[in-house]
Design a protein around this motif. Structure first.
Motif, mmCIF file in Angstrom:
data_model
loop_
_atom_site.group_PDB
_atom_site.id
_atom_site.type_symbol
_atom_site.label_atom_id
_atom_site.label_comp_id
_atom_site.label_asym_id
_atom_site.label_seq_id
_atom_site.Cartn_x
_atom_site.Cartn_y
_atom_site.Cartn_z
ATOM 1 N N ILE A 112 0.856 -1.190 0.000
ATOM 2 C CA ILE A 112 0.000 0.000 0.000
ATOM 3 C C ILE A 112 0.891 1.238 0.000
ATOM 4 C CG2 ILE A 112 -1.849 -1.208 1.255
ATOM 5 C CD1 ILE A 112 -1.130 0.438 3.696
ATOM 6 N N PRO A 113 0.389 2.376 -0.482
ATOM 7 C CA PRO A 113 1.204 3.594 -0.511
ATOM 8 C C PRO A 113 1.628 4.017 0.894
ATOM 9 C CG PRO A 113 -0.751 3.848 -1.881
ATOM 10 C CD PRO A 113 -0.934 2.580 -1.095
ATOM 11 N N ASP A 114 2.841 4.521 0.993
ATOM 12 C CA ASP A 114 3.361 4.998 2.274
ATOM 13 C C ASP A 114 2.949 6.452 2.453
ATOM 14 O OD1 ASP A 114 4.736 5.461 4.593
ATOM 15 O OD2 ASP A 114 6.530 4.383 3.953
ATOM 16 N N LEU A 115 1.959 6.684 3.301
ATOM 17 C CA LEU A 115 1.423 8.026 3.509
ATOM 18 C C LEU A 115 1.796 8.596 4.875
ATOM 19 C CD1 LEU A 115 -2.159 7.530 1.999
ATOM 20 C CD2 LEU A 115 -0.076 8.319 0.854
ATOM 21 N N ARG A 116 2.794 8.016 5.507
ATOM 22 C CA ARG A 116 3.209 8.507 6.820
ATOM 23 C C ARG A 116 4.043 9.776 6.693
ATOM 24 N NH1 ARG A 116 6.588 3.652 8.745
ATOM 25 N NH2 ARG A 116 7.227 3.852 6.556
ATOM 26 N N PHE A 159 4.861 -0.963 2.863
ATOM 27 C CA PHE A 159 4.656 0.372 2.335
ATOM 28 C C PHE A 159 5.544 0.611 1.112
ATOM 29 C CE2 PHE A 159 3.743 1.349 6.973
ATOM 30 C CZ PHE A 159 2.373 1.404 6.797
ATOM 31 N N THR A 160 5.011 1.350 0.137
ATOM 32 C CA THR A 160 5.792 1.712 -1.048
ATOM 33 C C THR A 160 5.745 3.213 -1.268
ATOM 34 O OG1 THR A 160 3.918 1.410 -2.560
ATOM 35 C CG2 THR A 160 5.342 -0.504 -2.169
ATOM 36 N N GLU A 161 6.862 3.739 -1.781
ATOM 37 C CA GLU A 161 6.991 5.177 -2.048
ATOM 38 C C GLU A 161 7.932 5.362 -3.226
ATOM 39 O OE1 GLU A 161 7.230 8.725 1.030
ATOM 40 O OE2 GLU A 161 9.175 7.725 0.866
ATOM 41 N N ASP A 162 7.519 6.156 -4.212
ATOM 42 C CA ASP A 162 8.337 6.410 -5.404
ATOM 43 C C ASP A 162 8.742 5.107 -6.091
ATOM 44 O OD1 ASP A 162 8.204 9.165 -4.885
ATOM 45 O OD2 ASP A 162 9.977 9.074 -3.598
ATOM 46 N N GLY A 163 7.863 4.110 -6.031
ATOM 47 C CA GLY A 163 8.117 2.850 -6.724
ATOM 48 C C GLY A 163 8.903 1.823 -5.936
ATOM 49 N N PHE A 164 9.343 2.168 -4.726
ATOM 50 C CA PHE A 164 10.164 1.257 -3.937
ATOM 51 C C PHE A 164 9.514 0.947 -2.583
ATOM 52 C CE2 PHE A 164 13.166 3.433 -6.748
ATOM 53 C CZ PHE A 164 13.847 2.343 -7.301
ATOM 54 N N VAL A 165 9.847 -0.211 -2.062
ATOM 55 C CA VAL A 165 9.390 -0.587 -0.727
ATOM 56 C C VAL A 165 10.177 0.221 0.303
ATOM 57 C CG1 VAL A 165 9.211 -2.481 0.944
ATOM 58 C CG2 VAL A 165 8.785 -2.918 -1.494
ATOM 59 N N THR A 166 9.470 0.828 1.238
ATOM 60 C CA THR A 166 10.172 1.494 2.343
ATOM 61 C C THR A 166 10.369 0.492 3.482
ATOM 62 O OG1 THR A 166 8.029 2.415 3.028
ATOM 63 C CG2 THR A 166 9.520 3.868 1.820
#
Length: 286
Positions: free
Chosen positions: A139-143, A174-181
């Protein structure tokens, strides 16, 4: 049995421990926490957790209210009083109670709130999920952008865990800018061609204490490690995947967004790393 907890210098039955409604941890999420696992009645990676606590407090402009020795004494006392053989000790420090709600920090010298409690977790080391593996979704990382600070602001990770449960899987990455955080409460890894791949430390992820110990043990065992971001597609094409946390240790991941990894069973690298972590961490437990 009623647990004994620690609150601001006192050991109390949990039913008698109370914190003000004006505490900034309650009204502002203005606090940090740590969780230290207990195996065989001993604390794992205690000094690492103390160092990270000090760092988190410093990043928020808070003082550490206790010394390392005082923290250790409280941890050990709670483990003893509550008869914890396998489980966890949770600690939380907030900026305290200024007497009312205000966005501004309280005046200098306002007492901080210090809370610790135990959670008994029989079978923590012999977790059936570690033998079966778990399934995750992305899911998108919105933190917020300071995930390196271990704050009590855990609403979005809680929402992500509930979304995973709603979709019939175990957890979320979590994912952000195409990568897993990272995971909802863990650091993430994939294994390809025997190489362990994990995102490097930055403000984007929590500086996991279990992560640090595991990578050290893996390096000492001559395993290959590459610290770089990876994508969900890379995870789905990996031989194995896993995550680490203080309470899960090393947990194999067998499915990512509906795609089965490898044989669909925990792989040899993750299995060995879990064994290695438990063996080595118990040697230094206190």
């Amino acid at each position: 049995m009623t647990r004994t907890v620690y609150l601001n210098g006192e050991y109390l039955p949990e039913t008698e421990a109370h914190v003000s409604i004006f505490d900034r941890g309650f009204v502002m999420g203005d606090g940090v926490y740590e969780v230290t696992s207990v195996l065989q009645g001993k604390l794992l990676d205690f000094d690492g957790h103390c160092l990270r606590l000090n760092r988190s407090l410093g990043e928020l402009g808070m003082k550490n209210p206790l010394s390392r020795e005082a923290w250790l004494e409280i941890h050990r006392k709670l483990v003893e009083l509550n008869g914890i053989d396998e489980g966890m000790v949770y600690l939380q420090v907030t900026r305290g109670n200024p007497g009312d709600r205000d966005f501004a920090y309280p005046p200098e010298g306002t007492p901080q709130t210090v809370v610790l409690f135990t959670q008994a977790k029989p079978g923590l080391a012999d977790n059936p999920q570690a033998r079966q593996g778990i399934r995750v979704i992305s899911i998108p990382d919105l933190r917020w952008a300071r995930r390196d600070i271990k704050t009590v602001q855990l609403l979005y990770p809680s929402m992500a865990k509930m979304e995973a449960k709603h979709r019939g899987v175990d957890d979320a990455w979590f994912t952000e800018d195409g990568f897993v955080t990272e995971g909802t409460s863990n650091n993430t890894y994939i294994v390809k061609g025997g190489k362990i791949i994990t995102r490097p430390l930055s403000q984007d992820i929590l500086h996991g204490i279990t992560r640090a110990s595991l990578l050290r043990y893996a390096a000492e065992a001559q395993m290959q490690i590459e610290e770089r971001p990876f994508t969900i597609a890379e995870a789905q094409a990996a031989d194995e995947a896993f995550f680490t946390s203080a309470s899960a240790f090393v947990m194999p991941v067998i499915e990512v967004d509906g795609v089965t990894l490898g044989s669909g069973r925990p792989g040899p690298v993750a299995t060995r790393l879990r064994e290695l972590y438990l063996e080595e961490s118990l040697k230094s437990a206190i």
